[in-house]
Design a protein around this motif. Structure first.
Motif, mmCIF file in Angstrom:
data_model
loop_
_atom_site.group_PDB
_atom_site.id
_atom_site.type_symbol
_atom_site.label_atom_id
_atom_site.label_comp_id
_atom_site.label_asym_id
_atom_site.label_seq_id
_atom_site.Cartn_x
_atom_site.Cartn_y
_atom_site.Cartn_z
ATOM 1 N N TYR A 98 2.332 -8.793 15.408
ATOM 2 C CA TYR A 98 3.774 -9.100 15.849
ATOM 3 C C TYR A 98 4.286 -8.588 17.356
ATOM 4 O O TYR A 98 4.863 -9.282 18.194
ATOM 5 C CB TYR A 98 4.639 -9.043 14.661
ATOM 6 N N ASN A 147 2.409 -11.254 10.215
ATOM 7 C CA ASN A 147 2.581 -9.881 9.772
ATOM 8 C C ASN A 147 1.293 -9.234 9.263
ATOM 9 O O ASN A 147 1.257 -9.101 8.053
ATOM 10 C CB ASN A 147 3.676 -10.027 8.512
ATOM 11 N N GLU A 158 13.321 -11.326 8.373
ATOM 12 C CA GLU A 158 11.935 -10.845 8.210
ATOM 13 C C GLU A 158 10.896 -11.496 9.441
ATOM 14 O O GLU A 158 10.886 -12.435 9.830
ATOM 15 C CB GLU A 158 11.297 -11.170 6.982
ATOM 16 N N ILE A 159 9.881 -10.648 9.500
ATOM 17 C CA ILE A 159 8.707 -10.942 10.424
ATOM 18 C C ILE A 159 8.133 -12.218 9.886
ATOM 19 O O ILE A 159 7.884 -12.106 8.704
ATOM 20 C CB ILE A 159 7.916 -10.000 10.708
ATOM 21 N N ASP A 190 3.672 -0.205 9.567
ATOM 22 C CA ASP A 190 3.169 -1.128 10.881
ATOM 23 C C ASP A 190 1.877 -0.308 11.251
ATOM 24 O O ASP A 190 1.231 -1.159 11.847
ATOM 25 C CB ASP A 190 4.331 -1.264 11.844
ATOM 26 N N ASN A 234 9.232 1.718 8.107
ATOM 27 C CA ASN A 234 8.804 0.474 8.388
ATOM 28 C C ASN A 234 7.625 0.922 9.271
ATOM 29 O O ASN A 234 6.796 0.362 9.591
ATOM 30 C CB ASN A 234 9.867 -0.442 9.218
ATOM 31 N N ASN A 256 7.039 -3.044 2.824
ATOM 32 C CA ASN A 256 6.836 -1.716 3.388
ATOM 33 C C ASN A 256 7.071 -0.276 2.467
ATOM 34 O O ASN A 256 6.466 0.538 2.792
ATOM 35 C CB ASN A 256 7.491 -1.363 4.571
ATOM 36 N N LYS A 273 5.407 -14.443 8.135
ATOM 37 C CA LYS A 273 4.342 -14.082 7.548
ATOM 38 C C LYS A 273 2.906 -14.183 8.258
ATOM 39 O O LYS A 273 2.172 -13.327 7.998
ATOM 40 C CB LYS A 273 4.218 -14.909 6.055
ATOM 41 N N PRO A 325 0.329 -3.776 15.358
ATOM 42 C CA PRO A 325 0.571 -5.093 14.441
ATOM 43 C C PRO A 325 0.631 -6.283 15.630
ATOM 44 O O PRO A 325 0.977 -6.274 16.872
ATOM 45 C CB PRO A 325 2.282 -4.748 14.222
#
Lengths: 419, 317
Positions: free
Chosen positions: B142, B128, B122-123, A254, A250, A278, B125, B140
């Motif tokens: 987020y 993300n 989950e993050i 990211d 992940n 991912n 969308k 990112p």
């Protein structure tokens, strides 16, 4: 009235004592399966035992062992701790269980081996057998080998050799970053990877070597990702498993860092909920016993078993070593016509069993199973996806190359004492 | 170590530090107010993460972001009002043991309701994606969002405490609860709300971080210890101390992972060399990056020796 009460109490006590009596010999044969069922590795442990339970049921449905007796798996939770495992093994022995199955965690397997060595040498006639399906630190079939331990998965020396064979063929791999968990398993991988890459693939440069605190302690992998980026690596070779694996994947996705990831247990189906897309960001190449998706290349009997596995456990088959373990164990019982670990062990060593690409051979010298393996890559696959707990994430493994047993067979340093 | 890597490292250190701050600010407020060391604080964090997941499966992430901390706060108020208050008269040890028990109960309840396996939180969308890239390292969106919310939270708390009448009452009740009570304020109610607010901060940290580090039943156990390090280093009861300590610890832990130096390097700098095969080498070849997770605890020990009150505290531990 008083006298009546006393008589009543005595009656109930005798009844309870009688009901505590040991069960008669026609009951099932108990096997203790010790894995983490709580804590960060609960998902991994649960899946491992579920698979063992499935293959045990296959044996039972085919008539069981000896004269129709069934094998019974008793789940035990060690919370991924070696100290807890010692208690559980003690408990199993006290409950007359003679067989232990474990694999999630070499640190745990080591403590089981040490404990059983002591117990078996001090209690002849009451020995306990240890069937190891996934703890792959090489020392258990080398310096630490013992007659009562059998390993059904290729050890890390063999798996790293298979991955290095794959790396040798892949011209895009030039700078490798070794990334492992800091305990016996990760350290063996690091040593073997260094040795084999230097000896067999001299064009590859090792640009990094990291050992992280293991078992979910590290929550933030971003600093490691920046180190990987700085090193200029195009490939990571790692033995990470569980949360240590999916958090790495992940974090790499990211941060947008593009590398090839060669792994041993890096992608476990139970990590899919935590990784989702991912997992497809970087190519993940994993060494496995077999995968169930190439049904044309696999023998019919295996396709049937894999089909039943999916129906029964709601997960696509992910390993083959548990099947081998239970089949060989059952055959050893029948062959030796006994439930005594010593006799079963003699039957089990040097046994051959059916496998996906040829036979699986348990080497007598060190109790290490040998078989052909496959290198696989995780890819998007909507047509025939991997199913996990009834959900599909649109991905599956595909076969890259078959690695022959002879290329990953190493001499053993085991000096086994036989009873 | 180029500039962009330094920026990336500092950004991550700051992010981790602000996450620790959100987690520990509630705890230090509660301790400052009531002298209760809430062992179960990380458990409220975990409940926040699970509620964030659950609510976002029914509706969406944004509603979960607002509702989950609210529910965790409500739970905190109830725990304080109906349980902790009664135990208060038995002393601090009893309170600590009680919160210890709450920790176990929450862990078991979470396992019973959601199972032992991580839930797929989950993050959202919308967030993300990669906000921007500096020489190949992407940041990112987020993470930026989380950083933004934690900073906003700190400013909000500071404003409430420093500038509003409620803050005045809270600060006064901290040192002179009897006088404040004589002046007509409902001090027990203030305590309840502060406790609830502290817990809801932990819950907010849970909602924001649960989908990054993975939401599973051992979250509380893994993050519990570091929170205590933060509040002891910062000073028990001091919000400013918690902020400074969190950022220091976040930065130290992130930077030390990048440091590959070990004692061997120190020796070779001084002109000595240690035989690679010797037993001593096993000890001296340990790099700082391998020690990174325990660096905060080393800092804790140093602070306890040098300045037990912590950086900004005024109570002894």
């Amino acid at each position: 009235m008083r006298k009546l009460q006393t008589v009543f109490i005595i009656f109930i006590s005798i009844l309870s004592l009688i009901s505590c009596e040991k069960k008669d010999s026609k009951s099932s044969i108990k096997i203790a399966a010790i894995e983490p069922l709580s804590g960060p590795y609960a998902a991994v442990g649960d899946d491992l035992i579920t698979q063992v339970e499935f293959y045990t049921e296959e044996i039972n449905n085919n008539g069981g062992v000896l004269d129709g007796r069934k094998l019974e798996i008793i789940r035990m939770d060690n919370a991924n701790k070696a100290e807890k495992t010692t208690e559980l093994v003690r408990k199993a022995i006290d409950n007359d269980i003679r067989f232990i199955i474990q694999g999630g965690g070499s640190h745990v397997a080591k403590s089981i081996i040490t404990q059983l060595e002591k117990h078996n040498s001090r209690n002849p006639g009451k020995e306990v057998l240890f069937l190891n399906h996934s703890a792959v630190t090489p020392s258990f079939t080398n310096e630490d080998c013992t007659f009562f331990h059998f390993r059904f998965d290729a050890n890390t020396d063999m798996k790293v050799a298979a991955l290095v064979t794959e790396i040798a063929k892949d011209m895009d791999v030039n700078k490798v970053y070794l990334f492992n968990q800091n305990y016996a398993y990760g350290q063996s991988i690091k040593k073997q990877a260094r040795k084999l890459l230097t000896d067999r693939v001299p064009r590859v440069k090792i640009v990094g070597d990291e050992l992280i605190p293991p078992f979910g302690k590290v929550t933030d992998f971003n600093p490691y990702v920046s180190k990987i980026k700085v090193s200029g690596a195009d490939t990571i070779l790692t033995g990470n498993w569980g949360p240590d694996a999916y958090r790495l994947i992940n974090a790499l996705a990211d941060a947008g860092v593009k590398v090839k990831i060669f792994g041993i247990y890096i992608f476990l189906p139970n990590s899919m909920p935590s990784m989702s897309k991912n997992a497809l960001f970087n190519p993940i190449i994993q060494i496995k016993e077999t995968i169930p998706y190439d049904t044309e290349k696999l023998p019919d009997w295996l396709n049937q078993i894999n089909k039943r596995h999916l129906e029964k456990t709601k997960m696509s088959s992910d390993t083959d070593r548990m099947r081998n373990m239970m089949e060989m164990f059952a055959r050893a019982i029948n062959q030796s016509n006994s439930l005594e670990p010593v006799k079963i062990a003699y039957a089990l060593e040097d046994m051959e069993n059916r496998g996906p690409y040829g036979s699986v051979r348990m080497r007598k010298e060190d109790h290490q199973a040998h078989f052909d393996m496959v290198t696989t890559v995780v890819e998007e696959n909507k047509a025939n996806p991997m199913i996990y707990k009834d959900k599909n994430y649109g991905m599956a493994y595909s076969t890259l190359n078959i690695i022959e047993e002879k290329d990953v067979t190493f001499p053993s340093r085991c000096d086994m004492k036989r009873p | 170590m180029t500039v962009d890597i330094i920026i990336f490292t500092i950004f991550n250190g700051l992010l981790y530090g602000m996450f620790l701050f959100m987690l520990s600010s509630g705890l230090t407020l509660i301790f400052g107010m009531m002298g209760v060391l809430n062992f179960a604080h990380a458990s409220f964090f975990m409940i926040g993460a699970y509620l964030g997941y659950q609510i976002s499966t029914f509706t969406n992430y944004w509603i979960a972001l607002i509702l989950a901390p609210f529910f965790v706060g409500l739970l905190g108020v109830m725990v304080e009002k109906y349980a902790l208050r009664r135990i208060h008269k038995y002393g601090h040890v009893a309170e600590l043991i009680f919160t210890f028990g709450i920790f176990y109960i929450i862990e078991e309840i979470v396992q019973m309701v959601w199972g032992k396996i991580p839930v797929p939180y989950e993050i959202p969308k919308i967030l993300n994606f990669s906000l921007f890239e500096i020489s190949g390292m992407s940041y990112p969106a987020y993470s930026m969002f989380r950083l933004f919310i934690s900073i906003a939270m700190f400013i909000a708390i500071y404003q409430i405490l420093a500038k509003t009448r409620t803050g005045l009452i809270i600060k006064a009740a901290l040192t002179h609860p009897n006088m404040v009570s004589c002046l007509g304020h409902n001090v027990p109610k203030v305590f309840s709300y502060v406790f609830g607010f502290g817990c809801s901060l932990a819950g907010l940290a849970g909602v924001l971080a649960g989908n990054v580090i993975g939401t599973e039943p051992s979250m509380a156990l893994l993050l519990g210890p570091i929170v205590f390090v933060v509040i002891v280093v910062g000073g028990l009861g001091s919000l400013k101390g918690a902020l400074v300590a969190s950022i220091i610890i976040g930065l130290i832990q992130t930077i030390s992972i990048s440091l590959e130096v070990n004692i061997n390097d120190l020796f070779s700098f001084l002109g000595y060399s240690i035989d690679i095969k010797s037993k001593l080498n096993e000890f001296t070849s340990i790099t700082i990056s391998q020690l990174a997770p325990i660096v905060p605890y080393i800092l804790l020990i140093v602070i306890l020796i040098a300045r037990p009150r912590g950086l900004y505290g005024d109570r002894d531990v």
